[in-house]
Motif scaffolding. Structure first.
Motif, PDB file in Angstrom:
ATOM      1  N   VAL A 110       0.835  -1.163  -0.035  1.00 14.96           N
ATOM      2  CA  VAL A 110      -0.156  -0.214   0.124  1.00 14.96           C
ATOM      3  C   VAL A 110       0.948   1.205  -0.220  1.00 14.96           C
ATOM      4  O   VAL A 110       1.659   1.281   0.963  1.00 14.96           O
ATOM      5  CB  VAL A 110      -0.885   0.176   1.280  1.00 14.96           C
ATOM      6  CG1 VAL A 110      -1.804   1.359   1.345  1.00 14.96           C
ATOM      7  CG2 VAL A 110      -1.617  -1.345   1.346  1.00 14.96           C
ATOM      8  N   THR A 111       0.653   2.126  -1.131  1.00 14.21           N
ATOM      9  CA  THR A 111       1.304   3.411  -1.033  1.00 14.21           C
ATOM     10  C   THR A 111       0.635   4.534  -0.302  1.00 14.21           C
ATOM     11  O   THR A 111      -0.805   4.682  -0.758  1.00 14.21           O
ATOM     12  CB  THR A 111       1.634   3.996  -2.467  1.00 14.21           C
ATOM     13  OG1 THR A 111       2.360   2.994  -3.219  1.00 14.21           O
ATOM     14  CG2 THR A 111       2.454   5.266  -2.466  1.00 14.21           C
ATOM     15  N   LEU A 112       1.038   5.004   0.924  1.00 12.27           N
ATOM     16  CA  LEU A 112       0.270   6.211   1.430  1.00 12.27           C
ATOM     17  C   LEU A 112       0.737   7.471   1.065  1.00 12.27           C
ATOM     18  O   LEU A 112       1.438   7.515   0.036  1.00 12.27           O
ATOM     19  CB  LEU A 112       0.828   6.125   2.916  1.00 12.27           C
ATOM     20  CG  LEU A 112       0.742   4.612   3.518  1.00 12.27           C
ATOM     21  CD1 LEU A 112       1.334   4.696   5.165  1.00 12.27           C
ATOM     22  CD2 LEU A 112      -0.794   4.186   3.635  1.00 12.27           C
ATOM     23  N   PRO A 113      -0.051   8.449   1.477  1.00 12.64           N
ATOM     24  CA  PRO A 113       0.245   9.904   1.202  1.00 12.64           C
ATOM     25  C   PRO A 113       1.860  10.116   1.284  1.00 12.64           C
ATOM     26  O   PRO A 113       2.421   9.569   2.135  1.00 12.64           O
ATOM     27  CB  PRO A 113      -0.627  10.808   1.782  1.00 12.64           C
ATOM     28  CG  PRO A 113      -2.036   9.894   2.329  1.00 12.64           C
ATOM     29  CD  PRO A 113      -1.103   8.531   2.381  1.00 12.64           C
ATOM     30  N   GLU A 114       2.304  11.151   0.345  1.00 13.14           N
ATOM     31  CA  GLU A 114       3.689  11.288   0.635  1.00 13.14           C
ATOM     32  C   GLU A 114       4.135  11.880   1.819  1.00 13.14           C
ATOM     33  O   GLU A 114       5.323  11.587   2.286  1.00 13.14           O
ATOM     34  CB  GLU A 114       4.159  12.269  -0.558  1.00 13.14           C
ATOM     35  CG  GLU A 114       3.854  11.865  -2.184  1.00 13.14           C
ATOM     36  CD  GLU A 114       4.347  12.802  -3.152  1.00 13.14           C
ATOM     37  OE1 GLU A 114       4.995  13.826  -2.570  1.00 13.14           O
ATOM     38  OE2 GLU A 114       4.635  12.742  -4.271  1.00 13.14           O
ATOM     39  N   GLU A 115       3.293  12.506   2.607  1.00 13.28           N
ATOM     40  CA  GLU A 115       3.594  12.899   3.767  1.00 13.28           C
ATOM     41  C   GLU A 115       3.579  12.198   4.944  1.00 13.28           C
ATOM     42  O   GLU A 115       3.962  12.214   6.333  1.00 13.28           O
ATOM     43  CB  GLU A 115       2.751  14.302   4.241  1.00 13.28           C
ATOM     44  CG  GLU A 115       1.367  13.802   4.258  1.00 13.28           C
ATOM     45  CD  GLU A 115       0.623  13.919   3.063  1.00 13.28           C
ATOM     46  OE1 GLU A 115      -0.631  13.863   3.153  1.00 13.28           O
ATOM     47  OE2 GLU A 115       1.192  14.054   2.086  1.00 13.28           O
ATOM     48  N   ALA A 116       2.953  10.916   4.599  1.00  8.16           N
ATOM     49  CA  ALA A 116       2.935   9.817   5.480  1.00  8.16           C
ATOM     50  C   ALA A 116       4.289   8.892   5.985  1.00  8.16           C
ATOM     51  O   ALA A 116       5.195   8.918   5.258  1.00  8.16           O
ATOM     52  CB  ALA A 116       1.945   8.705   5.130  1.00  8.16           C
ATOM     53  N   ASP A 117       4.194   8.636   7.264  1.00  6.56           N
ATOM     54  CA  ASP A 117       5.634   7.884   7.745  1.00  6.56           C
ATOM     55  C   ASP A 117       4.955   6.578   8.487  1.00  6.56           C
ATOM     56  O   ASP A 117       4.207   6.403   8.911  1.00  6.56           O
ATOM     57  CB  ASP A 117       6.298   8.861   8.892  1.00  6.56           C
ATOM     58  CG  ASP A 117       7.470   7.999   9.235  1.00  6.56           C
ATOM     59  OD1 ASP A 117       7.492   6.848   9.017  1.00  6.56           O
ATOM     60  OD2 ASP A 117       8.388   8.391  10.304  1.00  6.56           O
ATOM     61  N   SER A 118       5.260   5.485   7.548  1.00  3.96           N
ATOM     62  CA  SER A 118       4.695   4.240   7.797  1.00  3.96           C
ATOM     63  C   SER A 118       5.263   3.674   8.958  1.00  3.96           C
ATOM     64  O   SER A 118       4.416   3.010   9.896  1.00  3.96           O
ATOM     65  CB  SER A 118       4.747   3.203   6.544  1.00  3.96           C
ATOM     66  OG  SER A 118       6.345   3.134   6.340  1.00  3.96           O
ATOM     67  N   SER A 119       6.446   4.109   9.563  1.00  7.29           N
ATOM     68  CA  SER A 119       7.021   3.854  10.748  1.00  7.29           C
ATOM     69  C   SER A 119       6.219   4.238  11.990  1.00  7.29           C
ATOM     70  O   SER A 119       5.623   3.427  12.974  1.00  7.29           O
ATOM     71  CB  SER A 119       8.478   4.041  11.021  1.00  7.29           C
ATOM     72  OG  SER A 119       9.207   3.398  10.003  1.00  7.29           O
ATOM     73  N   ARG A 120       5.604   5.326  11.866  1.00  7.46           N
ATOM     74  CA  ARG A 120       4.753   6.026  12.858  1.00  7.46           C
ATOM     75  C   ARG A 120       3.499   5.099  13.128  1.00  7.46           C
ATOM     76  O   ARG A 120       2.832   5.131  14.070  1.00  7.46           O
ATOM     77  CB  ARG A 120       4.835   7.652  12.573  1.00  7.46           C
ATOM     78  CG  ARG A 120       5.761   8.236  13.129  1.00  7.46           C
ATOM     79  CD  ARG A 120       5.452   9.687  13.130  1.00  7.46           C
ATOM     80  NE  ARG A 120       6.680  10.697  13.311  1.00  7.46           N
ATOM     81  CZ  ARG A 120       6.711  11.975  13.171  1.00  7.46           C
ATOM     82  NH1 ARG A 120       5.450  12.564  13.151  1.00  7.46           N
ATOM     83  NH2 ARG A 120       7.506  12.654  13.865  1.00  7.46           N
ATOM     84  N   ILE A 121       2.984   4.846  11.686  1.00  9.83           N
ATOM     85  CA  ILE A 121       1.744   4.210  12.030  1.00  9.83           C
ATOM     86  C   ILE A 121       1.808   2.755  12.487  1.00  9.83           C
ATOM     87  O   ILE A 121       0.953   2.453  13.387  1.00  9.83           O
ATOM     88  CB  ILE A 121       1.175   4.019  10.436  1.00  9.83           C
ATOM     89  CG1 ILE A 121       0.930   5.480   9.888  1.00  9.83           C
ATOM     90  CG2 ILE A 121      -0.078   3.170  10.157  1.00  9.83           C
ATOM     91  CD1 ILE A 121       0.380   5.518   8.442  1.00  9.83           C
ATOM     92  N   TYR A 122       2.904   2.203  12.232  1.00  8.37           N
ATOM     93  CA  TYR A 122       3.122   0.937  12.696  1.00  8.37           C
ATOM     94  C   TYR A 122       3.318   1.144  14.479  1.00  8.37           C
ATOM     95  O   TYR A 122       2.698   0.277  14.779  1.00  8.37           O
ATOM     96  CB  TYR A 122       4.507   0.427  12.202  1.00  8.37           C
ATOM     97  CG  TYR A 122       5.039  -0.573  13.252  1.00  8.37           C
ATOM     98  CD1 TYR A 122       4.951  -1.817  13.628  1.00  8.37           C
ATOM     99  CD2 TYR A 122       6.561   0.020  13.823  1.00  8.37           C
ATOM    100  CE1 TYR A 122       5.684  -2.627  14.579  1.00  8.37           C
ATOM    101  CE2 TYR A 122       7.215  -0.620  14.830  1.00  8.37           C
ATOM    102  CZ  TYR A 122       6.864  -1.669  14.975  1.00  8.37           C
ATOM    103  OH  TYR A 122       7.517  -2.581  15.956  1.00  8.37           O
TER     104      TYR A 122
END
Length: 469
Positions: A401-413
């Protein structure tokens, strides 16, 4: 401007104007100290900066050389030099964080265990335990159980790949096969080539062995960017490539036969070895099984690694490598590390595969994974924000899944793990810090209320990012 930057600019000018030709050796570090008048540290930093830009490359004990047709801005964006890999601690912390039974395992690398461990396999194990206890007194030393190697060799032959049992070495899972293969073919300081986004085990192996990594990007249509591959192998002294071309983890694509054929020609032309990570080879959805690179290998340049752990269960850590002429070397390395693979499990697999239970199990597994992956894809595509992209490929059990450019997937994790939900952030698979807005989702679990609630919480987290931006 720092002195090292000043020197790097001067040397870059010499390269770009053609004063220094492709593959011409640069003055040694100490010679450059005498020529420039700068300190050894300054010269070293300047050379490392040029290497990071793809303008020069190094050979162990030989020095630095000008890259062929020095990489310009477009290529510099495509091919990335990773001099020092540091990922083991990150992966360790991540795996520890998702190992609890309380965690909803959407970040797991393995299929739902409920889909594996078939009744026939359990029955075979019980029979082995009851009637064949004596053989465990003799350990199964490398290269492993002959009958099991014979059955694996037969499976290759059925794919049109002439194979002898002596070509096969049984390993303790697919990752063990990859590590042993890399150890047999490289030494510290060698250049290897990886896909830009790839299973974290490849990055771990590179760190453990002290290897320099060149990465090439994924092609948005074909999976493998063959032009970037050509440029990388002609610009750097690549010792070996390690790639996943079928049901790629984490993205999911399968490279076409045409691209694989072109890749095989380039490997032959430049005499470069390829280690193929193919642990998801059996999890295709179509009637036609995708070909491995071994099918196109006419010069014994491909080491093919696979495993039963993704089809029969994580507890069956039995893999193998089609090692060919590297077989004996890999066996020696194995004796110094994992020593041997569980003989009880090997014998059980011989019985199970001999009666064709495995084929029936695989057929059912593929059907179930296809159904579940389609359900997850439909749910996420419908409920994620429009600025997210769910990448679907017809194989395996992962969605990328590609998130919005400003998203940090580590923070979501990190937020999700606090709620006992695991996802896999892109930092595990991609070492360039500028691009960490992807997550991998394991779609092998039935979409019950618990799973839907976990997906909904993830979607809320992503929506909140959009509101803040």
């Amino acid at each position: 401007m720092y002195k090292s930057e000043q020197l790097a600019l001067s040397l870059k000018h010499l390269i770009e104007t053609g004063a220094w030709k492709a593959h011409e050796k640069l003055p040694s570090l100490r010679q450059q100290v005498e020529i420039s008048g700068f300190s050894l540290i300054t010269v070293m930093n300047a050379y490392q900066e040029l290497e990071a830009q793809g303008l020069i490359y190094s050979k162990e004990k030989l020095g630095y050389f000008v890259a062929e047709n020095p990489l310009q801005a477009a290529l510099a964006k495509k091919v990335i030099v990773n001099e020092k890999i540091e990922i083991n601690s990150l992966v360790f912390r991540y795996l520890k964080s998702i190992q609890s039974e309380k965690i909803i395992p959407l970040g797991s690398a393995f299929p739902d265990s409920q889909l594996l461990y078939s009744p026939k396999l359990m029955q075979t194990l019980a029979q082995q335990a009851k009637y064949r206890v004596g053989y465990e007194q003799m350990p199964s030393l490398p290269p492993g159980n002959y009958e099991l190697r014979k059955l694996i060799a037969q499976r290759y032959c059925m794919q049109g790949i002439p194979t002898d049992p002596s070509d096969i070495v049984i390993t303790s899972g697919g990752l063990d096969a990859l590590n042993l293969s890399l150890r047999a073919m490289t030494q510290a300081g060698d250049y290897i080539l990886l896909q830009e986004t790839i299973f974290y085990g490849a990055w771990q192996a590179a760190e453990n062995l002290g290897l320099k990594v060149i990465t090439i990007p994924e092609h948005p249509e074909h999976g493998l960017d063959i032009e970037a591959f050509k440029k990388a192998i002609t610009s750097y002294p690549i010792k070996v490539c390690l790639m996943m071309l079928n049901s790629h983890n984490p993205i999911g694509f399968t490279v076409s036969d045409e691209i694989k054929f072109e890749l095989a020609k380039l490997l032959h032309q430049h005499e470069i070895y390829l280690i193929e990570d193919d642990v998801y080879e059996e999890l295709y959805y179509d009637q036609k099984r995708p070909l491995s690179m071994k099918y196109y290998d006419q010069q014994n340049l491909v080491l093919h690694c696979s495993s039963f752990s993704k089809t029969l269960g994580a507890g069956f850590r039995v893999g193998w490598v089609y090692a060919g002429k590297f077989s004996e070397h890999i066996q020696h390395l194995q004796l110094m590390s994992t020593i041997s693979v569980n003989s009880f499990i090997q014998n059980a697999l011989v019985d199970y595969l001999s009666h064709r239970h495995y084929e029936k199990h695989l057929k059912g597994l593929r059907t179930t994974l296809k159904r579940l992956k389609n359900q997850y894809y439909q749910y996420l595509s419908k409920n994620l924000p429009e600025n997210c992209t769910v990448h679907y490929y017809p194989s395996g059990y992962f969605l990328w899944v590609t998130l919005p450019e400003e998203a940090d997937s580590s923070r979501i994790y990190e937020s999700m793990i606090q709620n006992n939900i695991g996802i896999a952030p892109s930092i595990l698979f991609y070492r360039e810090n500028k691009k960490q807005n992807h997550i991998r989702i394991n779609c092998s679990f039935e979409m019950n209320e618990t799973i839907i609630q976990a997906l909904d919480l993830m979607i809320v987290q992503i929506l909140e990012i959009g509101l803040r931006s």
